[in-house]
Design an enzyme around this catalytic site. Structure first.
Site, PDB file in Angstrom:
ATOM      1  CD  GLU A 283       0.177  -1.299   3.186  1.00 53.86           C
ATOM      2  OE1 GLU A 283       0.404  -2.253   2.421  1.00 53.86           O
ATOM      3  OE2 GLU A 283       0.294  -1.375   4.422  1.00 53.86           O
ATOM      4  CG  HIS A 307      -5.777  -5.859   1.471  1.00 52.01           C
ATOM      5  ND1 HIS A 307      -6.204  -6.516   2.606  1.00 52.01           N
ATOM      6  CD2 HIS A 307      -4.504  -5.474   1.717  1.00 52.01           C
ATOM      7  CE1 HIS A 307      -5.226  -6.513   3.500  1.00 52.01           C
ATOM      8  NE2 HIS A 307      -4.172  -5.896   2.983  1.00 52.01           N
ATOM      9  CD  GLU A 308      -2.285  -4.068  -0.787  1.00 52.03           C
ATOM     10  OE1 GLU A 308      -1.889  -3.259   0.084  1.00 52.03           O
ATOM     11  OE2 GLU A 308      -2.197  -5.298  -0.646  1.00 52.03           O
ATOM     12  CG  HIS A 311      -3.324  -1.177   3.756  1.00 50.95           C
ATOM     13  ND1 HIS A 311      -3.270  -1.357   5.121  1.00 50.95           N
ATOM     14  CD2 HIS A 311      -3.026  -2.386   3.210  1.00 50.95           C
ATOM     15  CE1 HIS A 311      -2.954  -2.626   5.379  1.00 50.95           C
ATOM     16  NE2 HIS A 311      -2.800  -3.269   4.240  1.00 50.95           N
ATOM     17  CD  GLU A 330      -1.769  -5.727   6.496  1.00 47.99           C
ATOM     18  OE1 GLU A 330      -2.771  -5.899   5.771  1.00 47.99           O
ATOM     19  OE2 GLU A 330      -0.788  -5.062   6.124  1.00 47.99           O
ATOM     20  CG  ASP A 387       9.038 -11.381   7.243  1.00 49.19           C
ATOM     21  OD1 ASP A 387       8.238 -10.653   6.638  1.00 49.19           O
ATOM     22  OD2 ASP A 387       9.486 -12.449   6.789  1.00 49.19           O
ATOM     23  CE1 TYR A 395      -1.256 -10.011   6.873  1.00 51.18           C
ATOM     24  CE2 TYR A 395      -2.720  -8.935   5.312  1.00 51.18           C
ATOM     25  CZ  TYR A 395      -1.454  -9.154   5.801  1.00 51.18           C
ATOM     26  OH  TYR A 395      -0.380  -8.517   5.226  1.00 51.18           O
TER      27      TYR A 395
HETATM   28  N1  BES Z   1       1.103  -4.347   3.794  1.00 53.43           N
HETATM   29  C1  BES Z   1       0.863  -5.666   3.326  1.00 53.43           C
HETATM   30  C2  BES Z   1       2.116  -6.383   2.897  1.00 53.43           C
HETATM   31  C3  BES Z   1       3.197  -6.486   3.954  1.00 53.43           C
HETATM   32  C4  BES Z   1       2.902  -6.630   5.293  1.00 53.43           C
HETATM   33  C5  BES Z   1       4.505  -6.446   3.563  1.00 53.43           C
HETATM   34  C6  BES Z   1       3.930  -6.703   6.229  1.00 53.43           C
HETATM   35  C7  BES Z   1       5.528  -6.519   4.490  1.00 53.43           C
HETATM   36  C8  BES Z   1       5.242  -6.645   5.831  1.00 53.43           C
HETATM   37  C9  BES Z   1      -0.145  -5.669   2.183  1.00 53.43           C
HETATM   38  O1  BES Z   1      -1.162  -4.740   2.329  1.00 53.43           O
HETATM   39  C10 BES Z   1      -0.829  -6.994   2.189  1.00 53.43           C
HETATM   40  O2  BES Z   1      -1.470  -7.282   3.159  1.00 53.43           O
HETATM   41  N2  BES Z   1      -0.704  -7.766   1.122  1.00 53.43           N
HETATM   42  C11 BES Z   1      -1.388  -9.017   0.978  1.00 53.43           C
HETATM   43  C12 BES Z   1      -2.654  -8.759   0.220  1.00 53.43           C
HETATM   44  C13 BES Z   1      -3.813  -9.604   0.557  1.00 53.43           C
HETATM   45  C14 BES Z   1      -4.114  -9.767   2.016  1.00 53.43           C
HETATM   46  C15 BES Z   1      -5.053  -9.112  -0.178  1.00 53.43           C
HETATM   47  C16 BES Z   1      -0.474  -9.947   0.205  1.00 53.43           C
HETATM   48  O3  BES Z   1       0.594  -9.503  -0.206  1.00 53.43           O
HETATM   49  O4  BES Z   1      -0.808 -11.095   0.022  1.00 53.43           O
HETATM   50 ZN    ZN Z   2      -2.476  -5.353   3.925  1.00 51.15          ZN
END
Ligand code: BES
Ligand code: ZN
Length: 613
Positions: A283, A307-308, A311, A330, A387, A395
């Protein structure tokens, strides 16, 4: 008398600096929390050397005047610091780079002088900078030009900009980026010009953002508008396909604004990256980064954009205070994403997404095992890599908790609570306690019965799931359940009634297929559906899990192609894990990985090196 006055004064001074310290000191993932000195604006100048894979940077920081400290700390990771000075007086400043920690990198301590108002740090990145992925032309769609993109969340921004790399520290920025003439640069802010011949691009982000939202991409890129304030960037040969896939983006924007208030940023564009991108989406403000694996051709995977986009409120506007509070980013976003999808596609559609998400949650809980402390919403990461908090707990348990509250207080009340939450905390940070306080002040209001029903403390501070969770139903997926039963009982796949199924129904079907199938059943499914070559990454990845479990060699070539091309960790981990569960499979996985590793970003490599060592 005189002395007691001085003592009182000293005590007061001490107290106020201590207060500031405690409110900042909670974030163990940034060296910035060691003192109260803060940045408030960044002027960034970057030269991109695509041949040698180096960024040469000068980060000019304007400091916040309110400081109680003559030292300031920045985070760096594998950066070469060349010079630190006061850009106003041009005087060098004394600095010290601490030993590097594997996860946190090296703290950079700078001694401030009496009148230091700004700091300029000249630096360059290392070839293995964690946030950066440099791609050869062959790894792009166009095959002619190299590509570079960053992934800063959670604590990788420090590997390409020296910064105060904690989500609670916000700053505005201006940037100037110089690239090869045939390439274009994009950042997470307002872009002054479209492609130009000078190779110089300037950006500004006038809203204060945390460092994890700093982003840069460089490549052969083109733009197509989707509405007045939304659009898509992609490599030229993919552009039309991407724009067609994302036609509903303006509708999503309207739906989101109707739900929780006006969009607070300038534009909302999406950049579709090469397939090595380790996430589904990221995002970055005004410029979401997205995986091309959502381009299914039938718009079936676009909830990722919802989703994005969501955010832009949950996360970018109201930001988790530390990575322990990640569920606030999330969980809220998943809830919001499904509300957007409900608004534009209807309740049945959103119900399917919710049940698929609940399946993910069940899988995650099973993988952790009962009572695991990382299944709590509020995490205790200490100095572990943030991480590790990136799981479906944040989520899906997070979203389920919000659905639970909604089901108790009613949608109307909950929506006005959320709208107010985003409005009154815009451009601020929120921690879990702060959320609990708001909940109790604005929704519970002293009603003990209500508090007991919501049971917030259990959701947040206890492992697994509370006894009472919302009941989820989807008529459409009930129908799919029946076809699964029929197929398991021996019915030919050709005779199953899959008319008008969406990809969500197919995904649910694949997930629900019997764990044990004979070769005839696999062949039958392959002939009728050919999921391995469906062009829908979700269906392909889910199908490959069966392929691996049954060692169904017919689809191994497709599996291999998928693993060679796609760098999205969410798909890679289950597949490589399944392969690695047998001795022979692990050998095969390692053989593929040796060839594919170069196509993956650091984030995916970190996880896979560990798995396949
Ligand atoms: N912000 C996250 C990705 C992220 C989180 C990267 C923590 C690094 C550390 C992004 O918004 C996300 O949640 N992406 C998901 C999308 C899905 C839940 C629709 C993904 O990448 O799968
Ligand atoms: Zn996310």
């Amino acid at each position: 008398m005189k002395y007691s006055f001085i003592l009182l004064f000293a005590l007061m001074a001490c107290k106020s600096s201590e207060n500031q310290l405690t409110s900042f000191a909670k974030d163990k993932h940034t060296a910035a929390s060691r003192t109260s000195a803060r940045i408030k604006h960044l002027d960034l100048d970057i030269q991109v050397d695509m041949d040698n894979r180096i960024l040469f940077g000068e980060a000019n920081y304007v400091l916040d005047e309110n400081r109680n400290s003559d030292t300031i700390y920045f985070d760096t990771k594998e950066l070469v610091i060349e010079d630190v000075m006061d850009p106003n007086s041009k005087e060098k400043l004394t600095y010290h780079l601490f030993n590097s920690d594997n996860i946190l990198g090296s703290a950079l301590e700078i001694i401030l002088k009496e009148g230091t108002k700004a700091i300029s740090i000249t630096y360059k990145t290392s070839t293995n900078a964690a946030a950066l992925q440099w791609l050869n032309p062959e790894q792009t769609a166009g095959k002619k030009h190299p590509f570079l993109y960053t992934q800063s969340q959670a604590i990788l921004a420090r590997s390409w900009i020296p910064c105060q790399d904690g989500p609670a520290i916000r700053f505005t920025y201006n940037a100037k980026v110089k690239v090869n003439k045939e390439l274009m640069a994009l950042m997470s802010g307002e872009n002054s010009v479209m492609k130009n011949d000078s190779g110089i691009y300037t950006f500004k982000q006038t809203r204060p953002i945390p460092s994890y939202l700093m982003a840069l991409a460089v490549g052969d890129l083109a733009f197509k508008p989707l509405s007045e304030n939304t659009g898509v960037y992609a490599e030229p040969i993919d552009l039309d396909k991407c724009a067609a896939e994302f036609v509903d983006l303006p509708k999503m924007m309207k739906a989101a604004e109707n739900l929780y208030g006006k969009y607070q940023w300038n534009r909302y564009d999406v950049l579709v990256l090469p397939p090595s991108f380790p996430f589904g989406g990221m995002e970055n403000p005004e410029l979401t980064f997205a995986t091309p694996t959502i381009i299914a051709g039938d718009r079936s995977l676009v909830s990722l954009l919802a989703h994005e986009l969501a955010h832009s409120w949950s996360g970018n506007l109201v930001t988790n205070a530390t990575w322990n509070d990640f569920w606030l980013n999330e969980g809220f976003t998943v809830y919001f994403e499904r509300r957007i999808m409900e608004a534009i596609e209807g309740k049945e559609y959103a119900d399917m997404l919710q049940i698929l998400g609940y399946q993910d949650l069940q899988e995650e809980l099973k993988a952790f095992g009962k009572g695991h402390e990382d299944t709590r919403l509020y995490l205790d990461l200490d100095v572990r890599d943030p991480d590790e908090g990136l799981t479906d707990i944040a989520y899906e348990k997070g979203a389920l908790f919000l659905i639970h509250i909604e089901s108790i207080v009613g949608r109307k009340k909950f929506d006005s609570f959320l709208k107010n939450y985003f409005q009154s905390n815009a451009f601020k940070t929120m921690d879990t306690k702060g959320f609990l306080n708001l909940l109790s002040k604005e929704l519970i209001n002293g009603d003990e019965k209500l508090a007991a029903l919501i049971n917030a403390e259990a959701w947040i501070y206890e492992s697994d799931l509370p006894n009472t969770i919302p009941s989820l139903n989807s008529e459409k997926l009930e129908v799919v359940n029946k076809t699964i039963v029929d197929f398991a009982a021996g019915k030919n796949a050709k005779e199953l009634n899959t008319k008008n199924w969406s990809s969500h129904e197919y995904l649910y079907f694949i997930r629900g297929l019997p764990k044990e199938m004979d070769t005839n059943q696999l062949r039958n499914l392959r002939l009728v559906f050919d999921f391995a070559n469906s062009g829908n990454s979700e269906l392909e990845a889910a199908w490959f899990e069966h392929v691996i479990r049954h060692q169904y060699k017919t689809d191994y070539k497709s599996l291999e192609n998928f693993l060679m091309k796609v760098g999205r960790r969410k798909f890679l981990m289950p597949l490589y894990t399944a392969l690695a569960s047998t001795v022979e499979g692990k050998k095969y996985a390692q053989d593929i990985y040796v060839k594919a590793r170069n196509n993956y970003h650091y984030v995916s490599i970190q996880s896979l090196d560990e798995l396949l060592k």
